[in-house]
Design a protein around this motif. Structure first.
Motif, PDB file in Angstrom:
ATOM      1  N   VAL A  53       1.794   0.650  -2.685  1.00 52.63           N
ATOM      2  CA  VAL A  53       1.634  -0.590  -1.929  1.00 52.63           C
ATOM      3  C   VAL A  53       0.619  -1.487  -2.630  1.00 52.63           C
ATOM      4  O   VAL A  53      -0.507  -1.052  -2.919  1.00 52.63           O
ATOM      5  N   LYS A  58      -1.806  -4.619   1.942  1.00 52.02           N
ATOM      6  CA  LYS A  58      -2.421  -3.367   2.397  1.00 52.02           C
ATOM      7  C   LYS A  58      -2.426  -3.220   3.909  1.00 52.02           C
ATOM      8  O   LYS A  58      -2.512  -2.114   4.415  1.00 52.02           O
ATOM      9  N   TYR A  61       0.018  -0.668   4.794  1.00 45.85           N
ATOM     10  CA  TYR A  61      -0.099   0.636   4.155  1.00 45.85           C
ATOM     11  C   TYR A  61       0.036   1.809   5.124  1.00 45.85           C
ATOM     12  O   TYR A  61       0.817   2.732   4.880  1.00 45.85           O
ATOM     13  N   LYS A  65       2.952   4.472   4.829  1.00 41.21           N
ATOM     14  CA  LYS A  65       2.603   5.852   4.487  1.00 41.21           C
ATOM     15  C   LYS A  65       3.192   6.815   5.514  1.00 41.21           C
ATOM     16  O   LYS A  65       3.761   7.846   5.155  1.00 41.21           O
ATOM     17  N   LEU A  77      -1.868   3.466  -2.001  1.00 44.45           N
ATOM     18  CA  LEU A  77      -2.328   2.075  -2.067  1.00 44.45           C
ATOM     19  C   LEU A  77      -2.899   1.821  -3.455  1.00 44.45           C
ATOM     20  O   LEU A  77      -3.763   2.564  -3.925  1.00 44.45           O
TER      21      LEU A  77
END
Length: 103
Positions: A53, A58, A61, A65, A77
């Protein structure tokens, strides 16, 4: 190994993808690396092993995830400095380590 970078429009990471591919070629690693926008996350996840990412997205993220882990895939990340300096070799290493963690 199939890696995809997820960013806001799928275009800003194209230079980084090239640097990562060059690093992979120099290391003799066989891998496919592509960039996609956040709206393409689900289909990209289905086709790849590792998601990285980009810093500008972010905020997505944790969600990405979680969805990756549910499908047995890895997600990380990208460090803002590594991204900004286009450190393809460092980011490729991160992807390889993530890939190895799910095997």
């Amino acid at each position: 190994m199939k890696i995809f970078l997820c960013c806001s429009a799928g275009m800003s990471t194209s230079m980084l993808v090239k640097k990562m591919q060059d690093a992979a070629n120099n290391q003799g690693l066989e891998c496919s690396i592509n960039a996609y926008s956040i709206s393409e996350f689900e289909p990209a996840l289905a086709e790849n092993d590792v998601c990285l990412v980009a810093p500008q997205v972010k905020f997505q993220y944790e969600s990405f995830k979680s969805r990756a882990e549910q499908k047995g895939k890895a997600c990380g990340l990208i460090d803002m400095m590594d991204y900004g300096m286009m450190k393809g070799d460092v980011i490729l290493k991160q992807a390889v380590e993530l890939y190895n963690s799910i095997k």
